[in-house]
Structures are given as C-alpha cells and as structure tokens.
Design a protein around this motif. Structure first.
Motif, PDB file in Angstrom:
ATOM      1  N   PHE A 172       0.840  -1.190   0.000  1.00 26.13           N
ATOM      2  CA  PHE A 172       0.000   0.000   0.000  1.00 26.13           C
ATOM      3  C   PHE A 172       0.878   1.244   0.000  1.00 26.13           C
ATOM      4  CE2 PHE A 172      -3.256  -2.955   1.315  1.00 26.13           C
ATOM      5  CZ  PHE A 172      -4.393  -2.436   0.721  1.00 26.13           C
ATOM      6  N   GLY A 173       0.457   2.247  -0.773  1.00 24.07           N
ATOM      7  CA  GLY A 173       1.141   3.514  -0.790  1.00 24.07           C
ATOM      8  C   GLY A 173       0.610   4.451   0.279  1.00 24.07           C
ATOM      9  N   ASP A 175      -0.876   6.969  -0.367  1.00 24.73           N
ATOM     10  CA  ASP A 175      -2.150   7.446  -0.890  1.00 24.73           C
ATOM     11  C   ASP A 175      -3.313   6.505  -0.591  1.00 24.73           C
ATOM     12  OD1 ASP A 175      -1.493   5.325  -2.555  1.00 24.73           O
ATOM     13  OD2 ASP A 175      -1.029   6.593  -4.287  1.00 24.73           O
ATOM     14  N   GLY A 176      -3.034   5.357   0.047  1.00 22.59           N
ATOM     15  CA  GLY A 176      -4.073   4.397   0.377  1.00 22.59           C
ATOM     16  C   GLY A 176      -4.395   3.422  -0.726  1.00 22.59           C
ATOM     17  N   TYR A 177      -3.738   3.539  -1.880  1.00 17.28           N
ATOM     18  CA  TYR A 177      -3.981   2.633  -2.993  1.00 17.28           C
ATOM     19  C   TYR A 177      -3.015   1.451  -2.936  1.00 17.28           C
ATOM     20  CZ  TYR A 177      -6.727   6.524  -4.835  1.00 17.28           C
ATOM     21  OH  TYR A 177      -7.644   7.527  -4.993  1.00 17.28           O
ATOM     22  N   LEU A 178      -3.427   0.355  -3.577  1.00 17.14           N
ATOM     23  CA  LEU A 178      -2.618  -0.861  -3.581  1.00 17.14           C
ATOM     24  C   LEU A 178      -1.806  -0.937  -4.868  1.00 17.14           C
ATOM     25  CD1 LEU A 178      -1.992  -3.502  -2.039  1.00 17.14           C
ATOM     26  CD2 LEU A 178      -3.778  -4.598  -3.403  1.00 17.14           C
ATOM     27  N   TYR A 179      -0.502  -1.223  -4.722  1.00 21.12           N
ATOM     28  CA  TYR A 179       0.416  -1.376  -5.850  1.00 21.12           C
ATOM     29  C   TYR A 179       0.802  -2.850  -5.978  1.00 21.12           C
ATOM     30  CZ  TYR A 179       0.951   3.724  -5.618  1.00 21.12           C
ATOM     31  OH  TYR A 179       0.725   5.080  -5.617  1.00 21.12           O
ATOM     32  N   TRP A 180       0.908  -3.315  -7.220  1.00 16.50           N
ATOM     33  CA  TRP A 180       1.219  -4.723  -7.500  1.00 16.50           C
ATOM     34  C   TRP A 180       2.153  -4.778  -8.698  1.00 16.50           C
ATOM     35  CZ3 TRP A 180      -2.519  -8.288 -10.587  1.00 16.50           C
ATOM     36  CH2 TRP A 180      -2.033  -9.611 -10.629  1.00 16.50           C
ATOM     37  N   SER A 181       3.236  -5.561  -8.589  1.00 11.84           N
ATOM     38  CA  SER A 181       4.196  -5.685  -9.692  1.00 11.84           C
ATOM     39  C   SER A 181       4.003  -6.995 -10.436  1.00 11.84           C
ATOM     40  CB  SER A 181       5.631  -5.594  -9.163  1.00 11.84           C
ATOM     41  OG  SER A 181       5.926  -6.683  -8.294  1.00 11.84           O
ATOM     42  N   LEU A 182       4.151  -6.931 -11.773  1.00 12.86           N
ATOM     43  CA  LEU A 182       4.026  -8.105 -12.626  1.00 12.86           C
ATOM     44  C   LEU A 182       5.207  -8.151 -13.582  1.00 12.86           C
ATOM     45  CD1 LEU A 182       0.983  -6.597 -12.364  1.00 12.86           C
ATOM     46  CD2 LEU A 182       0.286  -8.723 -13.459  1.00 12.86           C
ATOM     47  N   GLY A 183       5.744  -9.354 -13.801  1.00 15.02           N
ATOM     48  CA  GLY A 183       6.843  -9.531 -14.736  1.00 15.02           C
ATOM     49  C   GLY A 183       6.378  -9.492 -16.175  1.00 15.02           C
ATOM     50  N   ASP A 184       7.341  -9.609 -17.109  1.00 15.72           N
ATOM     51  CA  ASP A 184       7.047  -9.377 -18.523  1.00 15.72           C
ATOM     52  C   ASP A 184       6.482 -10.578 -19.267  1.00 15.72           C
ATOM     53  OD1 ASP A 184       9.223 -11.052 -18.873  1.00 15.72           O
ATOM     54  OD2 ASP A 184      10.472  -9.579 -19.901  1.00 15.72           O
ATOM     55  N   VAL A 206       1.007  -1.865 -11.233  1.00 11.89           N
ATOM     56  CA  VAL A 206      -0.345  -1.327 -11.300  1.00 11.89           C
ATOM     57  C   VAL A 206      -0.706  -0.676  -9.967  1.00 11.89           C
ATOM     58  CG1 VAL A 206      -0.997  -3.108 -12.964  1.00 11.89           C
ATOM     59  CG2 VAL A 206      -1.509  -3.445 -10.550  1.00 11.89           C
ATOM     60  N   ARG A 207      -1.732   0.157 -10.017  1.00 12.57           N
ATOM     61  CA  ARG A 207      -2.191   0.911  -8.846  1.00 12.57           C
ATOM     62  C   ARG A 207      -3.718   0.944  -8.884  1.00 12.57           C
ATOM     63  NH1 ARG A 207      -3.121   6.917  -8.691  1.00 12.57           N
ATOM     64  NH2 ARG A 207      -2.677   7.757  -6.613  1.00 12.57           N
ATOM     65  N   ILE A 208      -4.351   0.397  -7.843  1.00 14.47           N
ATOM     66  CA  ILE A 208      -5.808   0.329  -7.819  1.00 14.47           C
ATOM     67  C   ILE A 208      -6.339   0.698  -6.439  1.00 14.47           C
ATOM     68  CG2 ILE A 208      -5.972  -1.393  -9.665  1.00 14.47           C
ATOM     69  CD1 ILE A 208      -6.397  -3.536  -7.523  1.00 14.47           C
ATOM     70  N   ASP A 209      -7.605   1.069  -6.418  1.00 12.63           N
ATOM     71  CA  ASP A 209      -8.314   1.400  -5.178  1.00 12.63           C
ATOM     72  C   ASP A 209      -9.116   0.172  -4.763  1.00 12.63           C
ATOM     73  OD1 ASP A 209      -9.896   2.355  -3.149  1.00 12.63           O
ATOM     74  OD2 ASP A 209     -10.690   4.070  -4.261  1.00 12.63           O
ATOM     75  N   VAL A 250       7.601   0.829  -0.707  1.00 13.54           N
ATOM     76  CA  VAL A 250       7.148   2.217  -0.629  1.00 13.54           C
ATOM     77  C   VAL A 250       7.826   2.877   0.561  1.00 13.54           C
ATOM     78  CG1 VAL A 250       5.163   3.752  -0.384  1.00 13.54           C
ATOM     79  CG2 VAL A 250       4.915   1.571  -1.613  1.00 13.54           C
ATOM     80  N   ASP A 251       8.474   4.006   0.326  1.00 15.76           N
ATOM     81  CA  ASP A 251       9.059   4.771   1.423  1.00 15.76           C
ATOM     82  C   ASP A 251       7.906   5.444   2.178  1.00 15.76           C
ATOM     83  OD1 ASP A 251      10.316   6.534   3.146  1.00 15.76           O
ATOM     84  OD2 ASP A 251      11.770   7.226   1.660  1.00 15.76           O
ATOM     85  N   PRO A 252       7.709   5.116   3.463  1.00 15.15           N
ATOM     86  CA  PRO A 252       6.567   5.674   4.186  1.00 15.15           C
ATOM     87  C   PRO A 252       6.653   7.168   4.422  1.00 15.15           C
ATOM     88  CG  PRO A 252       8.013   4.496   5.701  1.00 15.15           C
ATOM     89  CD  PRO A 252       8.518   4.217   4.317  1.00 15.15           C
ATOM     90  N   VAL A 253       7.817   7.768   4.230  1.00 13.42           N
ATOM     91  CA  VAL A 253       7.958   9.200   4.481  1.00 13.42           C
ATOM     92  C   VAL A 253       7.506  10.040   3.291  1.00 13.42           C
ATOM     93  CG1 VAL A 253       9.667  11.038   4.834  1.00 13.42           C
ATOM     94  CG2 VAL A 253       9.692   8.999   6.280  1.00 13.42           C
TER      95      VAL A 253
END
Length: 406
Positions: A172-173, A175-184, A206-209, A250-253
């Motif tokens: 989670f960022g 911003d409260g949104y969820l980030y997810w990484s996917l390979g190629d 990706v970034r989703i609510d 994600v850097d929390p600062v």
C-alpha cells in the motif's frame, strides 16, 4: 471580541503550520519519530550490516511483512503463511494456508507477495499475490487471516506460457492505494514485447483502489492513474517498461517507490520513482538498465527513466532482491538509506539520495545465503529471508568509524 496581538497570531500560525506538516509525514512507530528528529546521516562507506539468525525451518520463505502487533508474517512459496514474533519465535502452525490455490510448478511460481490492509488491526485482511492453478495465472486477491475459504480474487493476468518473471510484490502507498508488480511474461528477451505494451499488465506496476468496487470490478481505478484516458491502454497501469520487478517497496515518508528490477544478463537495476513520475517508462526491453538491449523496442523520441543504481550481472551476481528504505530508530545514522541485495552474491547495496541531487551508493556487507526478501517490522527495523536454507534473519546497521588519517 478582543483582538489578539499580532505576535500571538504569528505564533499560532507557526504552531498550526508545524502541526500540519508533522501530520502529513507518517513514521513507522513512535520510536521512529524520535529517530527522525535525531537522525545524523553518515557517509554510506561508514555503515555496515550485521545479520542474526532468529528462526529456521521455513520452507522456501519468499515474502515478509510486519503487523501492527509486532508479528512478522512470512509467506512460503507453497502457499503457507507463518508468523514470527521476537518474543515467542516462529509459530509451528501456519496462520493462513492457500496451498490448494497455488501453482508451484516452476522455480519462480508460488505465493509471491503479502501485505496487511491499512486497517488490518480491525479487519484482519491481507492482500496476496500468487500464481494460481491450473495455469500459473498472476493473481491479486484479498483474504482474512485464518479464513482461506473467504478469499476474493481482485485482478488477474494470464501467464501460462512460461513459469518465470511473475513479479509479485504487493504494497500500500501513502495514498491508500494498492500497488502490485508483474513480470514481462517470462522466458528471455521479452518474448511478448510486453514491457512497452500498454495493452497488457505484464511488465508493469499497477495501482488500484481496493476500498471500492466499480461496476463488475471489485476495485476502482484511481482517476489520476496516468493512462486512464488513453485508448487501448490498461487504466490500472502506474509504471511500465519493467522486466521482472520481483521486489519493490514504498518509502513511508515520501511515498516514493524503490524498485529492484531483475536484469537479463548484463545489468541489475534499482529505480526510484516519486509520485510525480507516474506513467514513467523504465525502458525494458528497449534498454536493460541504461544500455540499449533491443533497438527495435526503442521508440523515436521515447523518454526513458534511468535507474538510480545499477550493477553488473557478473562477479557472482545474478538477480537483484529489491529492498526497503530504513526508517527505524536503532541506527539514526542510517536513516533514509535504501538497502537491497543480490540473490547469488548476497552483497548488500546501500543507496541514498544526495541533498543537492543525485545518489550515493556503497556495498556495506553481505546478507546470509540466497536473500529472497527484505522487510521491516512495525518499528521499521530490518529482516531478511534466506530461501533454500529457510532462515529468518534480523538485520542491524553498525557505524564503522573511518580509519585514522582518511
């Protein structure tokens, strides 16, 4: 109403502004707040890392995350989640078992990522990323701790042809949104040319609510995602041009992303992407790090974001394990330092932005064998997992005084 003196109004304004600024910068635990006030960074060459094994007997531990109650959750590749607490050690029984859903048919498939919901203390909700049966589909889901039968799939991406390059980090960022990484998509040489293709989620972050549902989707796309209005582009995409972003954080600062992207055979790279850089193209497979890899994938006038640190794939290196920014309190001298490693060489790479621009970097030691993930506890202190030995290691920094005469 009596009128306050101008000096009093000025003091009140300063106090209000100070409170606003402090509220806008979260810290990890109250002790970390003290560290942020007393931090005294030193040159990276004066830091070293020391690891202490605190648990063993894990079965291919692959991801780690901290909980508000002080526990660490450890994902094992086959789909089990184990809990560790520094006071009681590693629990014998898993707190979550997803093995019935997980495709582990290849060395890189399995349960890949895990993170608690921001309201985990109240809900017990986790978000997980895994390769699902029967064909290795990349899957993002949420599940309540201890209730695998209630798992809800949120987003998927087909990935049947090859078993490698699955990405898999979830976080989670600010911003409260969820980030997810996917390979190629796997294999080698970007076989589907996915890195530069905005029509697929492969090779992306990706970034989703996940707090709302939109239509038939159990999530919403934030309105400020960079490709929301681009025809043919997946609106969930936040960043593109990645090969296998196995671990990011994600850097929390400041909310920036630090991404370890695994290279082909020449360069391993680390990217630092701030929120203002949404939609950045990190280059693959036009480039591998900064060198050109496939000129046919390079677009005329294309803008590519360089890594902030890269190292060669030789000298016992093989695969970058992206890490975290240190925001703990035990070593104020290391505050703001990003720490990553390499799965084969186990070298520990420290990277830190310079106040005047650019970055400094240094090798500051070694982790135990085969580091697969680096995470933090509720206080911002570091832990690292070792794959086939099945170890959990606590990490601390030491300030090494420079030799006399330097």
């Amino acid at each position: 109403m009596s009128r306050r003196p101008a000096s009093m109004l000025a003091r009140l304004l300063v106090l209000a502004l100070s409170a606003s600024l402090l509220a806008s910068v979260p810290v990890v635990g109250s002790a970390a707040a003290g560290a942020s006030q007393a931090r005294v960074p030193v040159p990276l060459t004066e830091l070293t890392v020391v690891s202490e094994q605190v648990a063993f007997g894990l079965q291919r531990p692959i991801a780690i995350t901290g909980l508000p109650d002080g526990r660490m959750l450890i994902a094992e590749k086959d789909g089990r989640v184990r809990a560790y607490h520094p006071d009681t050690g590693l629990a014998v029984e898993p707190v979550l078992d997803l093995t019935a859903r997980i495709d582990t048919s290849d060395n890189e498939r399995g349960l890949l990522g895990i993170t608690p919901a921001p309201n985990f203390a109240r809900t017990g909700i986790l978000y997980v990323a895994y390769t699902s049966l029967p064909a290795g589909t990349l899957t993002l889901a949420r599940v309540r701790l201890g209730a695998p039968e209630r798992l809800q799939v949120l987003l998927t991406q087909e990935h049947a042809e090859y078993g490698n390059h699955n990405g898999g980090q979830v976080a989670f960022g600010r911003d409260g949104y969820l980030y997810w990484s996917l390979g190629d998509g796997g294999h080698a040489n970007d076989p589907f040319k996915a890195g530069q293709d905005l029509g697929t989620l492969l090779g992306k972050i990706v970034r989703i609510d996940v707090n709302r549902a939109c239509g038939a989707k159990p999530y919403c796309v934030p309105f400020d995602n960079p490709f929301v209005r681009m025809p043919g582009a997946r609106p969930e995409i936040w960043l593109y041009g990645l090969r296998n972003p196995w671990r990011f954080s994600v850097d929390p600062v400041d909310g920036s992303l630090w991404i370890g992207d695994v290279g082909q055979g020449l360069v391993e790279e680390i990217n630092h992407i701030r929120p203002s850089q949404r939609g950045a193209n990190l280059g693959w497979s036009c480039r591998e790090g900064t060198p050109v890899f496939d000129p046919q994938q390079c677009r005329p006038g294309g803008r590519y974001t360089d890594p902030v640190f890269e190292y060669d794939h030789y000298n016992d290196n093989c695969s970058v394990t992206g890490g975290v920014v240190y925001r703990g309190f035990r070593t104020p001298e290391a505050w703001g330092t990003y720490v990553a490693s390499d799965y084969c060489s186990t070298r520990v790479f420290a990277v830190r932005p310079k106040p005047a621009g650019g970055y400094e970097s240094a090798v500051i030691g070694n982790f135990p064998t085969q580091p697969t993930a680096i995470g933090t506890d509720v206080h911002g202190e570091l832990y690292v997992l070792s794959d086939l030995p099945g170890w959990l290691n606590r990490v601390r920094f030491e300030h090494v005084q420079p030799a006399a005469g330097r």
